[in-house]
Design an enzyme around this catalytic site. Sequence first.
Site, short mmCIF file in Angstrom:
data_model
loop_
_atom_site.label_atom_id
_atom_site.label_comp_id
_atom_site.label_asym_id
_atom_site.label_seq_id
_atom_site.Cartn_x
_atom_site.Cartn_y
_atom_site.Cartn_z
N GLU A 1 4.32 -5.16 22.33
CA GLU A 1 3.38 -6.08 21.68
C GLU A 1 3.39 -5.92 20.16
OE1 GLU A 1 -0.26 -4.72 23.40
OE2 GLU A 1 0.19 -5.51 25.38
N PRO A 2 4.54 -6.12 19.51
CA PRO A 2 4.55 -5.95 18.05
C PRO A 2 3.85 -7.11 17.35
CG PRO A 2 6.66 -6.82 18.78
CD PRO A 2 5.84 -6.61 20.02
N TYR B 1 -9.40 -1.09 4.58
CA TYR B 1 -8.59 0.09 4.98
C TYR B 1 -7.95 0.79 3.78
CZ TYR B 1 -8.28 -3.17 9.00
OH TYR B 1 -8.54 -4.07 9.99
N CYS C 1 -19.29 -11.42 -5.11
CA CYS C 1 -20.38 -10.65 -5.68
C CYS C 1 -20.61 -9.33 -4.97
CB CYS C 1 -21.66 -11.47 -5.64
SG CYS C 1 -21.38 -13.01 -6.50
N1 LLP Z 1 -1.43 -4.50 21.13
C1 LLP Z 1 -2.73 -4.13 21.07
C2 LLP Z 1 -3.43 -3.84 22.32
C3 LLP Z 1 -3.38 -4.05 19.83
O1 LLP Z 1 -4.65 -3.68 19.78
C4 LLP Z 1 -2.67 -4.33 18.64
C5 LLP Z 1 -3.33 -4.28 17.33
C6 LLP Z 1 -1.32 -4.72 18.76
C7 LLP Z 1 -0.73 -4.77 20.01
C8 LLP Z 1 -0.48 -5.05 17.55
O2 LLP Z 1 -0.34 -3.97 16.70
P1 LLP Z 1 0.68 -4.05 15.46
O3 LLP Z 1 2.08 -4.09 16.03
O4 LLP Z 1 0.36 -5.25 14.69
O5 LLP Z 1 0.40 -2.79 14.73
N2 LLP Z 1 -6.35 -5.34 11.04
C9 LLP Z 1 -5.60 -4.11 10.98
C10 LLP Z 1 -4.72 -3.92 12.20
C11 LLP Z 1 -5.46 -3.98 13.51
C12 LLP Z 1 -4.58 -3.81 14.71
C13 LLP Z 1 -5.33 -4.08 15.96
N3 LLP Z 1 -4.56 -4.01 17.16
C14 LLP Z 1 -4.82 -4.07 9.68
O6 LLP Z 1 -4.90 -5.01 8.89
O7 LLP Z 1 -4.15 -3.08 9.39
#
Ligand code: LLP
Length: 424
Positions: A277-278, A320, A348
């Site tokens: 799940e990228p 973050y 603001c």
């Molecule tokens: N699968 C699941 C169950 C997840 O919770 C996530 C991300 C992904 C896949 C995808 O992860 P990725 O490959 O994108 O790292 N808003 C935060 C990132 C939150 C990620 C939440 N879950 C940021 O801006 O860094």
Amino acid sequence: MNHFDYINHTLHVEDVAIEKIAAEIGTPFYIYSTKTLLRHYQVFSDAMKKNGLDALICYAVKANPNLSVIKTLANVGCGADVVSEGELRKALAAGVPANKIVFSGVGKSHDEIKYAIEKNIHEINVESYGELEVISQIAVNMNKQVEIAIRLNPDVDAGTHEKISTGKKENKFGIDMEMAGQIYAKAANLPGIKPVSVAVHIGSQLTSLEPCRKAFSKLAETITALQGQGIKLKRLDLGGGIGIPYDKNDTIPPSPDEYAKVIKETVGHLNLPIMLEPGRMIVGNAGMMITKVIVQKNGLDRKFIILDAAMNDLIRPTLYNGHHEIIPIKQTNADTQYITADIVGPICESGDIFAKGRKIPILNIGDIVAFGSAGAYGASMSSTYNSRRLIPEILVDGNKFAIIRKRQTYEELLALDKIAAWLQ
Ligand code: LLP
């Protein structure tokens, strides 16, 4: 190859000059490169194949849920990982076949579960015993059999920002891995559901593969134990999380090939098809946010460059401490002079800051700058805070570009609210 490059001293996305779009639609806006999106998907998918892995890649829609982004990926065979009915509807509308959609998330409403079952999606990932019972009941009422995975929490520290770390016991996600035997035995006895898979996802923006190695190894042991218990598994879901470089001085995060090797080494012997799940890895460095200098303010202690984008448009820096490169769209040269300034938005609150004490070329009012690595969790986390309108998104493909989300109008913004009858 980089598809964000200076051509004739002005920044282009593929063959399109950013200044041309800025002149046409104004700033701020997000802009994405089709070629980069496709290249990231291809590199990821090739790495799995090269290492002999049978993988279904389900793009994590939350990273960037624009229909055109999802469709670009769906057209080359990518599936989708969704976490809400909204995302599920978007994936379907973008042409992702239902049998390539996985529904993750720690709390799904009854309506969302019903909708997912009605659409015959590939699998629902379950995160609690309570949810297992609810899905079972809904499936029985609908006369359906639903394939599910149970998300296990391996209690592994992903070594990432605490707000995006998900694989430790103290995080709300998954079911303790030690409880796997118990929970699968229960699931196997519930009508309407078929536990066919196991899922893990330990966090996001992972810059080392060691936490993955630990989590996947624990998972492999657990799966072997489950199989010994007579549970028949058809596949496993290893989640997303591979990090991307945000800062040119960062150490380069692991490559898809290194990631595939860790998968092969840890769970390869199980001979089960995998799902991945990228999100960020596919779309993060395929997008930029474009914004203009409103004014510069020189205080006694610090200089501030105030942009027309704000934390409501890109919240990662303040939420973050996320770093994004900020570069002028006019190419710098040996004569360029630099200042050190805080780069902020007009909202603001003091948290509306993109970069503290950043060395940046001297900018004038109206100059346009581009924020790098803004394709993931940029537009998708934006809001209308301070009653600011949602900003447009542009997709480039070669020398073509399209507005794939238009700037919200003030009429649309106001139309979201209603004045209560007794106030009229
Ligand atoms: N699968 C699941 C169950 C997840 O919770 C996530 C991300 C992904 C896949 C995808 O992860 P990725 O490959 O994108 O790292 N808003 C935060 C990132 C939150 C990620 C939440 N879950 C940021 O801006 O860094």
